[in-house]
Scaffold this motif. Structure first.
Motif, PDB file in Angstrom:
ATOM      1  N   THR A  13       0.658  -1.222   0.008  1.00  0.00           N
ATOM      2  CA  THR A  13      -0.034  -0.127   0.021  1.00  0.00           C
ATOM      3  C   THR A  13       0.882   1.313  -0.128  1.00  0.00           C
ATOM      4  N   ARG A  14       2.320   0.999   0.101  1.00  0.00           N
ATOM      5  CA  ARG A  14       3.087   2.147   0.335  1.00  0.00           C
ATOM      6  C   ARG A  14       3.618   2.979  -1.020  1.00  0.00           C
ATOM      7  N   GLN A  15       3.108   3.698  -1.557  1.00  0.00           N
ATOM      8  CA  GLN A  15       3.456   4.282  -3.044  1.00  0.00           C
ATOM      9  C   GLN A  15       4.802   4.588  -2.828  1.00  0.00           C
ATOM     10  N   GLY A  16       5.358   4.432  -3.997  1.00  0.00           N
ATOM     11  CA  GLY A  16       7.105   4.879  -4.010  1.00  0.00           C
ATOM     12  C   GLY A  16       7.824   4.258  -3.298  1.00  0.00           C
ATOM     13  N   TYR A  17       7.625   3.084  -2.541  1.00  0.00           N
ATOM     14  CA  TYR A  17       8.513   2.408  -1.763  1.00  0.00           C
ATOM     15  C   TYR A  17       8.717   0.768  -2.313  1.00  0.00           C
ATOM     16  N   TRP A  18       8.609   0.519  -3.681  1.00  0.00           N
ATOM     17  CA  TRP A  18       8.379  -0.987  -3.841  1.00  0.00           C
ATOM     18  C   TRP A  18       9.477  -1.590  -3.689  1.00  0.00           C
ATOM     19  N   LYS A  19      10.744  -1.141  -3.993  1.00  0.00           N
ATOM     20  CA  LYS A  19      12.089  -1.613  -3.669  1.00  0.00           C
ATOM     21  C   LYS A  19      12.235  -2.030  -2.192  1.00  0.00           C
ATOM     22  N   SER A  20      12.149  -1.089  -1.376  1.00  0.00           N
ATOM     23  CA  SER A  20      12.408  -1.165   0.103  1.00  0.00           C
ATOM     24  C   SER A  20      11.430  -2.053   0.526  1.00  0.00           C
ATOM     25  N   TRP A  21      10.214  -2.213   0.075  1.00  0.00           N
ATOM     26  CA  TRP A  21       9.213  -3.182   0.535  1.00  0.00           C
ATOM     27  C   TRP A  21       9.634  -4.604   0.349  1.00  0.00           C
ATOM     28  N   VAL A  22      10.155  -4.915  -1.005  1.00  0.00           N
ATOM     29  CA  VAL A  22      10.500  -6.063  -1.515  1.00  0.00           C
ATOM     30  C   VAL A  22      11.850  -6.501  -0.452  1.00  0.00           C
ATOM     31  N   MET A  23      12.678  -5.539  -0.351  1.00  0.00           N
ATOM     32  CA  MET A  23      13.719  -5.557   0.197  1.00  0.00           C
ATOM     33  C   MET A  23      13.584  -6.427   1.834  1.00  0.00           C
ATOM     34  N   ARG A  24      12.423  -5.805   2.521  1.00  0.00           N
ATOM     35  CA  ARG A  24      11.990  -6.111   3.472  1.00  0.00           C
ATOM     36  C   ARG A  24      11.559  -7.465   3.521  1.00  0.00           C
ATOM     37  N   ILE A  25      10.795  -8.041   2.551  1.00  0.00           N
ATOM     38  CA  ILE A  25      10.367  -9.365   2.424  1.00  0.00           C
ATOM     39  C   ILE A  25      11.756 -10.258   2.158  1.00  0.00           C
ATOM     40  N   ALA A  26      12.706  -9.779   1.333  1.00  0.00           N
ATOM     41  CA  ALA A  26      13.892 -10.523   1.175  1.00  0.00           C
ATOM     42  C   ALA A  26      14.452 -11.004   2.512  1.00  0.00           C
ATOM     43  N   ARG A  27      14.683  -9.879   3.238  1.00  0.00           N
ATOM     44  CA  ARG A  27      15.264  -9.706   4.471  1.00  0.00           C
ATOM     45  C   ARG A  27      14.328 -10.709   5.370  1.00  0.00           C
ATOM     46  N   LEU A  44      25.840  -5.008   5.434  1.00  0.00           N
ATOM     47  CA  LEU A  44      25.785  -5.820   4.125  1.00  0.00           C
ATOM     48  C   LEU A  44      24.738  -4.847   3.395  1.00  0.00           C
ATOM     49  N   LEU A  45      23.778  -4.397   3.946  1.00  0.00           N
ATOM     50  CA  LEU A  45      22.527  -3.744   3.299  1.00  0.00           C
ATOM     51  C   LEU A  45      23.019  -2.519   2.564  1.00  0.00           C
ATOM     52  N   ARG A  46      24.013  -1.871   3.347  1.00  0.00           N
ATOM     53  CA  ARG A  46      24.718  -0.696   2.619  1.00  0.00           C
ATOM     54  C   ARG A  46      25.273  -1.186   1.670  1.00  0.00           C
ATOM     55  N   GLN A  47      25.987  -2.231   1.460  1.00  0.00           N
ATOM     56  CA  GLN A  47      27.045  -2.690   0.705  1.00  0.00           C
ATOM     57  C   GLN A  47      26.500  -3.210  -0.600  1.00  0.00           C
ATOM     58  N   THR A  48      25.168  -4.038  -0.507  1.00  0.00           N
ATOM     59  CA  THR A  48      24.835  -4.645  -1.495  1.00  0.00           C
ATOM     60  C   THR A  48      23.498  -3.915  -2.093  1.00  0.00           C
ATOM     61  N   THR A  49      22.921  -2.638  -1.624  1.00  0.00           N
ATOM     62  CA  THR A  49      21.765  -2.191  -2.042  1.00  0.00           C
ATOM     63  C   THR A  49      22.082  -0.397  -2.143  1.00  0.00           C
ATOM     64  N   ASP A  50      21.087   0.261  -2.343  1.00  0.00           N
ATOM     65  CA  ASP A  50      21.437   1.670  -2.268  1.00  0.00           C
ATOM     66  C   ASP A  50      20.346   2.395  -1.366  1.00  0.00           C
ATOM     67  N   LEU A  51      19.833   1.395  -0.539  1.00  0.00           N
ATOM     68  CA  LEU A  51      18.894   1.947   0.509  1.00  0.00           C
ATOM     69  C   LEU A  51      19.625   2.854   1.541  1.00  0.00           C
ATOM     70  N   THR A  52      18.651   3.916   1.823  1.00  0.00           N
ATOM     71  CA  THR A  52      19.384   4.945   2.543  1.00  0.00           C
ATOM     72  C   THR A  52      19.483   4.454   4.145  1.00  0.00           C
ATOM     73  N   PHE A  53      19.778   5.069   5.117  1.00  0.00           N
ATOM     74  CA  PHE A  53      19.700   4.546   6.420  1.00  0.00           C
ATOM     75  C   PHE A  53      18.389   4.608   6.852  1.00  0.00           C
ATOM     76  N   ILE A  63      16.661   1.420   5.616  1.00  0.00           N
ATOM     77  CA  ILE A  63      17.272   0.378   6.435  1.00  0.00           C
ATOM     78  C   ILE A  63      16.646   0.408   7.785  1.00  0.00           C
ATOM     79  N   ALA A  64      16.429   1.721   8.406  1.00  0.00           N
ATOM     80  CA  ALA A  64      15.913   1.625   9.855  1.00  0.00           C
ATOM     81  C   ALA A  64      14.515   1.130   9.583  1.00  0.00           C
ATOM     82  N   GLU A  65      13.777   1.816   8.729  1.00  0.00           N
ATOM     83  CA  GLU A  65      12.169   1.227   8.598  1.00  0.00           C
ATOM     84  C   GLU A  65      12.259  -0.285   8.381  1.00  0.00           C
ATOM     85  N   MET A  66      13.178  -0.816   7.676  1.00  0.00           N
ATOM     86  CA  MET A  66      13.014  -2.309   7.105  1.00  0.00           C
ATOM     87  C   MET A  66      13.385  -3.066   8.330  1.00  0.00           C
TER      88      MET A  66
END
Length: 201
Positions: free
Chosen positions: A69-83, A149-158, A161-164
């Motif tokens: 449901t969160r518009q504009g956050y698909w990548k971080s949403w998927v990264m949360r699922i991967a995590r 590792l999240l900072r190394q392998t993705t371009d997620l902001t801190f 990452i905190a939200e995830m």
């Protein structure tokens, strides 16, 4: 014009456009697989967890209750699922333990590594360095290692990452800070000071 993530999501959800979903997967598959691989260190297992991640993604996106449901956050949403998929596996293997970290600022260790294109005869040496570095990263506390590792392998902001990871941004920064400090200590103790990051006290 390249479609945005949300345009591709809409095409998949509203029109059933499978090509749009494949484009989303292809856009982020290297980052997602890279993160999973860095956590489990096993390509076959990483492939399984990657597939598990996207099975969960499809189930969640097709859920009429609107799991996404969160518009504009698909990548971080998927990264949360991967995590979550990765941690579920790690917990089942009883390899995950909770630790605490203080809150401080953090810096990217990876940006401090030399980025000059190596000569052919240096490739093996660089590979050995990376293998050595990976072994020391494995010795970090789990939460510190994960942020690193999240900072190394993705371009997620801190903030992402905190939200995830369900912590404050200061805690995420603190985990990165301590990961870098602890890694630097291990590097300096080994005598490989050329790899040690410079982190302000």
């Amino acid at each position: 014009m390249t479609p945005t993530d949300e345009e591709l999501v809409a095409a998949y959800l509203e029109d059933g456009d499978e090509r749009a979903f494949r484009q989303l997967v292809e856009r982020y598959q290297d980052q997602i697989f890279g993160y999973i691989m860095s956590m489990v260190k096993d390509r076959a297992l990483a492939n399984d967890l990657f597939q598990e991640t996207f099975l969960r993604v499809i189930d969640a996106m097709q859920d009429r209750k609107g799991s996404y449901t969160r518009q504009g956050y698909w990548k971080s949403w998927v990264m949360r699922i991967a995590r979550n998929a990765t941690i579920d596996h790690i917990r089942k293997q009883k390899k995950w333990a909770d630790v605490s970290s203080d809150e401080e600022d953090g810096y990217s260790f990876w940006d401090r590594l030399p980025d000059d294109t190596p000569y052919a005869d240096e490739e093996l040496h660089r590979a050995e360095q990376r293998e050595w570095l990976d072994e020391h990263i494995e010795k970090l506390a789990p939460e510190q290692r994960e942020v690193l590792l999240l900072r190394q392998t993705t371009d997620l902001t801190f903030r992402e990452i905190a939200e995830m990871t369900d912590v404050s941004i200061n805690t995420a920064l603190g985990r990165m800070r301590y990961a870098l400090k602890n890694l630097r200590k291990m590097i300096e103790a080994s005598g490989k000071t050329s790899l040690a990051p410079t982190v302000d006290s």
